[in-house]
Design a protein around this motif. Structure first.
Motif, mmCIF file in Angstrom:
data_model
loop_
_atom_site.group_PDB
_atom_site.id
_atom_site.type_symbol
_atom_site.label_atom_id
_atom_site.label_comp_id
_atom_site.label_asym_id
_atom_site.label_seq_id
_atom_site.Cartn_x
_atom_site.Cartn_y
_atom_site.Cartn_z
ATOM 1 N N LEU A 1 -52.250 15.460 22.627
ATOM 2 C CA LEU A 1 -53.228 14.378 22.736
ATOM 3 C C LEU A 1 -52.811 13.149 21.939
ATOM 4 O O LEU A 1 -53.036 12.012 22.377
ATOM 5 N N LEU A 2 -52.199 13.352 20.775
ATOM 6 C CA LEU A 2 -51.681 12.213 20.009
ATOM 7 C C LEU A 2 -50.591 11.499 20.796
ATOM 8 O O LEU A 2 -50.560 10.261 20.852
ATOM 9 N N GLY A 3 -49.693 12.272 21.412
ATOM 10 C CA GLY A 3 -48.612 11.696 22.212
ATOM 11 C C GLY A 3 -49.113 10.888 23.396
ATOM 12 O O GLY A 3 -48.487 9.902 23.789
ATOM 13 N N LEU A 4 -50.229 11.295 23.958
ATOM 14 C CA LEU A 4 -50.819 10.581 25.090
ATOM 15 C C LEU A 4 -51.685 9.400 24.641
ATOM 16 O O LEU A 4 -52.161 8.639 25.478
ATOM 17 N N GLY A 5 -51.918 9.296 23.340
ATOM 18 C CA GLY A 5 -52.801 8.241 22.830
ATOM 19 C C GLY A 5 -54.269 8.537 23.079
ATOM 20 O O GLY A 5 -55.109 7.644 22.998
ATOM 21 N N ALA A 6 -54.597 9.793 23.370
ATOM 22 C CA ALA A 6 -55.976 10.168 23.700
ATOM 23 C C ALA A 6 -56.833 10.386 22.458
ATOM 24 O O ALA A 6 -58.058 10.393 22.556
ATOM 25 N N VAL A 7 -56.199 10.605 21.315
ATOM 26 C CA VAL A 7 -56.933 10.743 20.054
ATOM 27 C C VAL A 7 -56.291 9.842 19.018
ATOM 28 O O VAL A 7 -55.106 9.500 19.111
ATOM 29 N N GLN B 1 -58.697 11.090 13.383
ATOM 30 C CA GLN B 1 -59.414 12.302 13.775
ATOM 31 C C GLN B 1 -58.675 13.577 13.350
ATOM 32 O O GLN B 1 -59.185 14.676 13.537
ATOM 33 N N ILE B 2 -57.496 13.408 12.769
ATOM 34 C CA ILE B 2 -56.607 14.521 12.480
ATOM 35 C C ILE B 2 -56.411 14.650 10.969
ATOM 36 O O ILE B 2 -56.430 13.673 10.241
#
Length: 149
Positions: free
Chosen positions: A39-45, A49-50
């Protein structure tokens, strides 16, 4: 038809709570790092948040523990059986729990189990002796009540 469920516990700091309960129950802290990386790689989060917990990326405000024998989704790390989810909330605990866990160690080992749990960060509140049985009322590191029978 049976319903899939999880127990959700509000927490000031979910990761220490998950670590305590994983040790207390012999459960495993879920590893969501594979999903988080994707999700980080996709820019979705957002990185806010991590957090890092146990040497791996984890959700800052959510973490679950699961029974080690139960199935789980290998892509997300999410348990598909018996699990407890700890979620960060802003307000402190104020009253007695309306729901709590009863732990049942092997017969004759209640005292040893309470000592083990105290070493993990629990506290003994009181010993109860009733005609129906004996148990120890304890609190976890954030003050949530549970019993050891």
């Amino acid at each position: 038809m049976a319903v899939h469920w999880k127990l959700v516990v509000d927490a000031a700091d979910p990761h220490p709570q998950a670590a305590f309960w994983a040790e207390a129950l012999g459960y495993e802290v879920e590893d969501n790092s594979r999903l988080i990386e994707r999700l980080l790689g996709l820019g979705a989060v957002d990185a806010a948040q991590i957090t890092e917990s146990g040497g791996r990326k984890a959700w800052r405000d959510l973490v679950a523990v699961r029974h080690p024998d139960d199935p789980y989704d290998k892509e997300s790390g999410t348990g598909l059986g018996r699990r407890i989810l700890f979620q960060r909330v802003p307000e402190p605990k104020t009253d007695k729990n309306r729901l709590h866990l009863d732990l049942h160690p092997d017969p004759g080992t209640r005292q040893a189990e309470t000592e083990r749990l105290v070493a993990l960060g629990a506290a003994v509140q009181r010993e109860v002796k009733m005609p129906g049985g004996e148990w120890t009322v304890m609190t976890d590191p954030e003050g949530n009540e549970f019993c050891v029978h």
